[in-house]
Design a protein around this motif. Structure first.
Motif, PDB file in Angstrom:
ATOM      1  N   ARG A 560       0.713  -0.908   0.211  1.00 42.57           N
ATOM      2  CA  ARG A 560      -0.219   0.111  -0.049  1.00 42.57           C
ATOM      3  C   ARG A 560       0.819   1.465   0.046  1.00 42.57           C
ATOM      4  O   ARG A 560       0.601   2.167   0.924  1.00 42.57           O
ATOM      5  CB  ARG A 560      -1.343   0.355   0.994  1.00 42.57           C
ATOM      6  N   ILE A 561       1.873   1.282  -1.156  1.00 48.52           N
ATOM      7  CA  ILE A 561       3.032   2.575  -0.657  1.00 48.52           C
ATOM      8  C   ILE A 561       2.116   3.243  -0.973  1.00 48.52           C
ATOM      9  O   ILE A 561       1.842   4.569  -0.397  1.00 48.52           O
ATOM     10  CB  ILE A 561       4.203   2.151  -2.065  1.00 48.52           C
ATOM     11  N   ASP A 562       1.018   4.174  -1.724  1.00 43.95           N
ATOM     12  CA  ASP A 562       0.542   4.940  -2.139  1.00 43.95           C
ATOM     13  C   ASP A 562      -0.784   5.527  -1.051  1.00 43.95           C
ATOM     14  O   ASP A 562      -0.244   6.627  -0.668  1.00 43.95           O
ATOM     15  CB  ASP A 562      -0.146   4.934  -3.847  1.00 43.95           C
ATOM     16  N   PRO A 563      -1.120   4.372  -0.539  1.00 45.26           N
ATOM     17  CA  PRO A 563      -2.351   5.040  -0.317  1.00 45.26           C
ATOM     18  C   PRO A 563      -1.985   5.322   1.403  1.00 45.26           C
ATOM     19  O   PRO A 563      -2.502   6.429   2.081  1.00 45.26           O
ATOM     20  CB  PRO A 563      -3.031   3.940   0.133  1.00 45.26           C
ATOM     21  N   LEU A 564      -0.495   4.497   2.024  1.00 44.22           N
ATOM     22  CA  LEU A 564       0.228   4.999   3.366  1.00 44.22           C
ATOM     23  C   LEU A 564       0.742   6.183   2.336  1.00 44.22           C
ATOM     24  O   LEU A 564       0.818   6.793   4.299  1.00 44.22           O
ATOM     25  CB  LEU A 564       1.166   4.715   3.821  1.00 44.22           C
ATOM     26  N   GLU A 565       1.427   6.821   1.915  1.00 45.11           N
ATOM     27  CA  GLU A 565       1.793   7.881   1.545  1.00 45.11           C
ATOM     28  C   GLU A 565       0.456   9.037   1.688  1.00 45.11           C
ATOM     29  O   GLU A 565       1.073  10.092   2.085  1.00 45.11           O
ATOM     30  CB  GLU A 565       2.611   8.469   0.157  1.00 45.11           C
TER      31      GLU A 565
END
Length: 576
Positions: A560-565
């Motif tokens: 979940r790179i983009d959601p967590l960013e």
């Protein structure tokens, strides 16, 4: 096949250890050998430790010398309510240190409604028994406990791990955690350490995390953290008498305890004052909180329910209100199983004195503990999460069934200052797709309502996974650090690898305890472990240790790179 109901594991991080207190992991049933020249000596006399002009008499049990219930601050009672903790004068006389001191007052827990009325009652009764009979509470609660190897002496100079318990800043106490489990394990590994735990003021029953402008003006915010800090100073002053090395202290916590550990790394712009050299965070990090006045509504409600709303000085009224009346007012406040979920009422917040900036801003500005304790050696840390952090705290919001209702729910609690377009964008990162929700990697299963898995994913990422990733992103290139994700418990219906399930690997005989011991000893979690080597976190190729149902693996830390960013950036703009 018998199905385990999720409500039965709601209290995994508390009830498990309270039940174990009856026969703590059966380890206390082992015969304790006589040891020459150690705290547990050959004559069979009880162990003694000498602090200032006092003698503290402990007990040899569970493979360790235990010194329990030692007061480390003046009792926060009477006129000391709602005051900074006061250190004690030099100890005098004789002290009985064979029993845990009382826990700080606990908030009454109301379980999520609507799951199973009879089961809710049964579990509530169990919970009441645990906290009324085992975790006895009292406002006079600021005590510390020391567990040493039975053959240790006051010249052993052993590394020390200081445990800060969790419980949402609302419940918990040291009596639930048998430090002998960690100490005896360290002895068997040939890596002996000392285990320390302290009680601190939680919730607001003992005025640990009371918010509001009145609290800010009086400069008494975050008293629970102030208690912990004083306890850490006590360790520096006295741990040598128990055979500990004050220059080799690691602070370790879970949930609220892990959040506390992170905040101790951030105060004083990262100057840890020589209090610790390492930090371990299980399910907690630099939580996205803002100013202490963000909790004004909870202060106002408390004042009203305590019948102090007509007082010209509401703080003074709260100091003097009878405890039973105050406890009643506190119990009317929302707990962490309330409808609002992880937008908790009683949280550490920026008070301008102890916490001078939002935790996540402190991370961005580099105000994180990395002051060398020894030339060329920085403070090191471990940080990790359970995979399904948000599941437990989303069981009360099952009536949220549409995307529109979810947006309104988030605006009401988790993101009250965020404009609608930002909330709408957040929901695009967390689509209405049950296969992508929490519990993660369970496909279409475990969806209690249309939005349940979606809400659970959002809450867990904002409060737990996002802060972990943020801390690593900005600190892994400055400090030696290690990351983990705990995925054991996926078989549990509806909640999966929920918040608190990793404690079984810490105090229940799991491998995480080994890593903690090695890290406390050597500032590196790797030792003579047979299963796998845990790589240091590298931003160029980030890896995390994964606790699978059976065994361990190392995987890319790229979920979940983009959601967590996005949630990290959103939290910076709109802290709780």
């Amino acid at each position: 096949m018998r199905i385990v109901h999720p409500i039965l594991v709601l209290f995994a991080d508390q009830a498990f250890f309270a039940l174990a207190k009856i026969k703590p992991f059966a380890i206390q049933e082992q015969a304790i050998p006589n040891v020459i020249n150690g705290f547990c000596n050959i004559g069979g006399a009880p162990p003694e430790a000498h602090l200032d002009n006092a003698t503290f008499t402990g007990i040899c049990e569970g493979g360790a010398a235990r010194f329990l219930g030692i007061p480390y601050a003046e009792p926060p009672t009477g006129d000391r309510r709602l005051r900074l903790p006061d250190p004690l004068p030099p100890y005098e006389g004789n002290y009985d240190a064979r029993k845990f001191g009382p826990s700080c007052p606990q908030q009454r827990m109301l379980l999520p409604r609507g799951l199973n009325t009879r089961l809710e009652k049964d579990v509530s009764d169990i919970f009441a028994k645990l906290y009324e009979k085992i975790t006895v509470d009292n406002e006079d609660c600021l005590t510390i406990n020391v567990f040493t190897p039975e053959d240790a002496t006051n010249t052993s100079n052993l590394p020390v791990v200081v445990w800060i318990f969790g419980g949402g800043f609302e419940i918990g106490g040291t009596a639930l955690y048998d430090g002998a489990v960690i100490v005896t394990r360290s002895i068997k590994m040939g890596e002996p350490i000392i285990f320390v735990s302290m009680n601190y003021r939680i919730c607001l029953a003992a005025f640990g995390f009371l918010p509001g402008k009145e609290v800010k003006n009086a400069k008494i915010g975050n008293l629970g953290l102030q208690d912990q800090r004083l306890a850490l100073k006590w360790v520096q002053k006295y741990i040598s008498a128990f055979g500990g090395d004050p220059s080799k202290v690691t602070i370790w916590g879970e949930s609220a305890g892990a959040i506390s550990v992170a905040l101790h790394m951030l105060v004083n712009k990262g100057d840890q004052e020589g209090l610790f050299r390492g930090a371990i965070m299980q399910s907690g990090g630099p939580i996205p909180v803002g100013d202490i006045e963000n909790g004004q509504q909870y202060y106002d409600a408390l004042v009203k329910n305590a019948a102090c709303d007509n007082s010209p000085d509401t703080l003074e009224c709260l100091r003097n209100v009878p405890y039973a009346k105050f406890k009643y007012a506190m119990d009317l406040s929302p707990n962490f199983f309330a409808y609002q979920g992880l937008a908790l009422a009683w949280l550490p917040r920026v008070d301008g004195i102890f916490l001078t900036e939002p935790p996540q801003y402190a991370v961005l500005r580099g105000h994180v503990s990395n002051v060398p304790m020894i030339t060329g050696m920085n403070a090191h840390f471990i940080v990790g999460n359970c995979d399904d952090e948000g599941s437990l705290f989303s069981l009360s919001s099952l009536n949220v069934t549409t995307t529109t209702e979810l947006g309104q729910y988030l605006n009401s609690f988790m993101l009250p200052t965020a404009p609608k377009n930002q909330v709408d964008l957040l929901l695009q990162y967390y689509p209405e797709d049950v296969t992508a929700g929490c519990p993660f990697d369970t496909g279409p299963l475990n969806n209690l309502s249309v939005q349940y898995k979606r809400i659970a994913a959002i809450q867990g990422d904002i409060v737990f996974h996002g802060p972990r990733r943020l801390l690593l992103k900005y600190q892994a290139n400055k400090q030696n650090s290690w990351a983990f994700v705990h995925k054991r418990g996926k078989f549990l219906p509806f909640i999966g690898a929920a918040h608190g399930t990793d404690l079984l690997d810490s105090f229940g005989g799991g491998k995480l305890a080994d890593y903690v011991i090695y890290f406390t000893r050597n500032l590196d979690p790797n030792g003579d472990l047979e299963e796998i080597s845990w790589p240091q976190y590298d931003l160029r190729d980030p890896k995390a240790l994964i606790f699978q149902e059976f065994g361990l693996v190392v995987e890319d830390d790229n979920y979940r790179i983009d959601p967590l960013e996005f949630v990290a950036n959103l939290s910076l703009l709109h802290p709780i």
